[in-house]
Design an enzyme around this catalytic site. Structure first.
Site, mmCIF file in Angstrom:
data_model
loop_
_atom_site.group_PDB
_atom_site.id
_atom_site.type_symbol
_atom_site.label_atom_id
_atom_site.label_comp_id
_atom_site.label_asym_id
_atom_site.label_seq_id
_atom_site.Cartn_x
_atom_site.Cartn_y
_atom_site.Cartn_z
ATOM 1 N N THR A 142 -7.538 9.438 9.382
ATOM 2 C CA THR A 142 -7.080 8.247 8.658
ATOM 3 C C THR A 142 -6.763 7.085 9.602
ATOM 4 O O THR A 142 -6.270 6.059 9.158
ATOM 5 C CB THR A 142 -5.809 8.571 7.847
ATOM 6 O OG1 THR A 142 -4.841 9.116 8.766
ATOM 7 C CG2 THR A 142 -6.074 9.562 6.745
ATOM 8 N N GLY A 158 -6.946 3.848 11.282
ATOM 9 C CA GLY A 158 -7.684 2.600 11.043
ATOM 10 C C GLY A 158 -7.883 2.257 9.579
ATOM 11 O O GLY A 158 -8.585 1.300 9.261
ATOM 12 N N THR A 159 -7.229 3.006 8.679
ATOM 13 C CA THR A 159 -7.438 2.705 7.242
ATOM 14 C C THR A 159 -6.886 1.327 6.872
ATOM 15 O O THR A 159 -7.500 0.593 6.100
ATOM 16 C CB THR A 159 -6.790 3.769 6.322
ATOM 17 O OG1 THR A 159 -5.510 4.093 6.849
ATOM 18 C CG2 THR A 159 -7.620 5.016 6.216
ATOM 19 N N GLY A 160 -5.724 0.971 7.449
ATOM 20 C CA GLY A 160 -5.107 -0.324 7.119
ATOM 21 C C GLY A 160 -5.977 -1.485 7.590
ATOM 22 O O GLY A 160 -6.238 -2.427 6.826
ATOM 23 N N CYS A 161 -6.437 -1.407 8.843
ATOM 24 C CA CYS A 161 -7.295 -2.480 9.397
ATOM 25 C C CYS A 161 -8.567 -2.603 8.555
ATOM 26 O O CYS A 161 -9.028 -3.698 8.232
ATOM 27 C CB CYS A 161 -7.726 -2.156 10.828
ATOM 28 S SG CYS A 161 -6.387 -1.729 11.928
ATOM 29 N N LYS A 212 0.840 -1.205 0.000
ATOM 30 C CA LYS A 212 0.000 0.000 0.000
ATOM 31 C C LYS A 212 0.873 1.253 0.000
ATOM 32 O O LYS A 212 1.734 1.404 0.863
ATOM 33 C CB LYS A 212 -0.914 -0.009 1.224
ATOM 34 C CG LYS A 212 -1.852 -1.210 1.263
ATOM 35 C CD LYS A 212 -2.631 -1.293 2.549
ATOM 36 C CE LYS A 212 -1.766 -1.596 3.728
ATOM 37 N NZ LYS A 212 -2.504 -1.861 4.970
#
Ligand SMILES: Cc1ncc(COP(=O)(O)OP(=O)(O)O)c(N)n1
Ligand SMILES: Cc1ncsc1CCOP(=O)(O)O
Ligand SMILES: [Mg+2]
Length: 551
Positions: free
Chosen positions: A263, A265-268, A230
């Protein structure tokens, strides 16, 4: 490298409204262990369970840490899965004390108890996909691998969470080694950001897309079926570019970078959305695309939220619940955002380019059209109806509404989503009487009085033009920007602009900044061209850039 841009926000939103099917499908619950019940009530309960038809509910199990601020971790995973119509069970590996400022404390759950939670869920419930987040020790990674060997699932999504968005370390070097040596070979996809990819590969530096591709290839060699690196943290780009590698091909996935502090928590969320889509049966590429679209839409809708005083706030996974169309529930048939990129077909142009109506519609949808109108002025009724029925199927399966120009009879016969009529066609009130309340009706209006009448007649939107001169419709007066502005300001209904609109001038139409001007309707700029999908995609990206820069 294959490049897959994202469809517009409106299409993304339409796609993310949990379908009736998704919300109604459920699996009959089994009785909870440890709950006492008399033998007669128990017998009754079991007979109900036995007679109920078993209906699957896509099920994701998240194995991750709790985030007290609820922006990331277990809490984000449950919200993301719920938003996409999947059930989400949870095994908690650590309890963190954190907020929008950073991580104040971590309390790891004993490895044995992580194992117990895994056994409880996996031995009882049919989990489709396991998604991992914070795994705080090598021991927890090992316990997870053992559980997955004992209770195999359809797919494993590994989000190698190592450092929080605030920069706090969430798992150490020995955990990294166990990820690489044991977990990755069981994973269907591993989703590191550039920082995590760099750490996994011994702190290599990653600055370019080509570095990201090399990193994806190196991580792929550790055993997962797919790697998604990412690029959200890469500097100097208006796009958020991720690279997906399947061992053979690199796919570059572009999304717009949304300017917001929210932003956390975007990865989770991205990993959970991939898991939810896989649980629903999507292919990996589609799951990743859908997940990116969801995160992009959620960030966009949450960009101005203020929760907490720190630098990184949470975003709203359930932004859809705030939309007026959702609030109106299943009666709602029309979302004005669908007017964003309105593709209107033309039989003459299809003939000229040797394509069927069906192929024209397919290509426009492939390119990102958000609503389609069949405007087949010289087709024979029987042939038109046959084509319209095929287009209804195509549009239904893509979640794109299909309207019929002028022909209420054809719309009724093929069960289209609605009809578009002009000032010399059947009056809109009569169309409403024939189609009923559940269908979409559009009316062409050139004056405020016509716009007022369309509203009184029960129309859903108005088409206003020609904004620019056009050769597609004979003797059509040009209103210009002033005419369009006058009608928009007078209209109580959402408006789509039409007439001579193309990639060169669509931006200037939307730049008028009229609040109820929801999009552009286009004929020749899409269909009097060789490559309909590419033209649609190009126009869509112009409209999207404009929509984002305005907000
Ligand atoms: C979206 C949209 N707006 C306007 C028109 C024009 O409709 P009408 O005035 O009935 O003209 P014909 O298309 O029937 O020639 C439209 N079709 N779609
Ligand atoms: C149907 C219609 N109604 C007003 S202008 C127009 C034609 C639009 O076609 P084009 O997008 O090719 O200018
Ligand atoms: Mg008409």
């Amino acid at each position: 490298m294959t490049s897959v841009p994202l469809p517009p926000l409106s299409a993304a939103l339409a796609q993310y409204r949990p379908s009736a099917a998704a919300t109604l499908r459920f699996r009959t619950p089994s009785s909870a262990p440890g709950v006492s019940a008399s033998s007669s009530t128990r017998a009754r309960r079991f007979s109900v369970i036995a007679s109920a038809r078993e209906m699957p509910w896509p099920h994701v199990l998240t194995v991750a840490g709790s985030d007290s601020s609820a922006g990331a971790g277990i809490q984000a995973d449950i919200k993301a899965c719920a938003a996409l119509g999947a059930y989400c069970s949870s095994v908690i590996t650590a309890v963190t004390a954190q907020n929008t400022v950073g991580v104040q404390g971590i309390h790891a759950v004993p490895e044995k108890f992580v194992g117990e939670q895994l056994r409880s869920v996996l031995s009882d419930m049919s989990v489709d996909v396991v998604k991992t987040g914070m795994l705080p020790s090598a021991g927890v990674v090992k316990v997870l691998c053992e559980s997955l060997r004992k209770f195999p699932v359809k797919a494993l999504v590994v989000d190698p969470v190592m450092v929080s968005t605030s920069g706090d370390t969430l798992s150490g070097p020995s955990t990294l080694a166990t990820y690489r040596d044991e977990l990755f070979s069981m994973a269907d996809i591993v989703t590191p950001n550039v920082k995590e990819a760099s750490k996994l590969l011994g702190d290599v530096s990653l600055h370019t897309i080509s570095d990201m591709c090399n990193a994806a290839e190196s991580i792929y060699k550790l055993g997962p079926k797919y790697v998604l690196v990412k690029g959200g943290d890469m500097p100097d780009s208006s796009d958020a570019i991720d690279v997906l590698f399947d061992g053979k091909e690199f796919t570059e996935l572009r999304g717009l970078r949304i300017k917001t502090r929210n932003t956390h928590g975007t990865g989770c969320t991205l990993a959970s959305c991939i898991a939810a889509e896989l649980a629903k049966g999507a292919t990996m590429l589609h799951a990743v695309q859908a997940a990116k679209k969801f995160v992009e839409s959620a960030l966009y809708h949450s960009k101005d939220l203020v929760i907490g005083n720190g630098p990184q706030g949470p975003f709203d996974h359930h932004f859809e619940l705030k939309s007026p169309s959702y609030k109106m529930g299943s009666l709602q048939k029309f979302n004005p955002d669908d007017l964003f990129l309105y593709a209107v077909t033309d039989s003459g142009m299809n003939k000229k380019w040797g394509r069927s109506i069906k192929d024209a519609v397919k290509a426009a949808i492939e390119g990102g059209a958000t609503i389609v109108q069949l405007r087949e002025k010289d087709a024979e009724t029987r042939e038109f109806l046959e084509a319209a029925k095929a287009c209804v199927e195509i549009c239904k399966s893509s979640g794109v509404p299909l309207l019929i120009n002028d022909r209420v009879d054809v719309a009724l016969a093929c069960d289209a989503d609605g009809v578009h009529v002009g000032q010399s066609d059947m009056p809109a009130w009569e169309v409403r009487r024939l189609l009923g309340p559940g269908k979409i009706i559009g009316v062409s209006c050139k004056t405020p009085a016509q716009a007022e009448q369309a509203w009184k007649d029960g129309a859903d939107y108005i088409g206003c033009g020609g904004v620019f001169p056009t050769t597609t419709k004979a003797n059509n007066p040009t209103l210009g920007f002033e005419g369009l502005r006058t009608v928009c300001l007078a209209s109580k209904l959402p408006v789509v602009a039409i007439g001579g609109i193309n990639a060169g001038n669509a931006g200037s139409v939307m730049e008028l900044g009229l609040p109820n001007l929801k999009g552009v309707a286009v004929v020749s700029a899409l269909f009097d061209r060789e490559r309909v999908a590419a033209e649609t995609r190009n126009l869509r990206s112009i409209l999207m850039k404009n929509a984002y820069s305005r907000s």
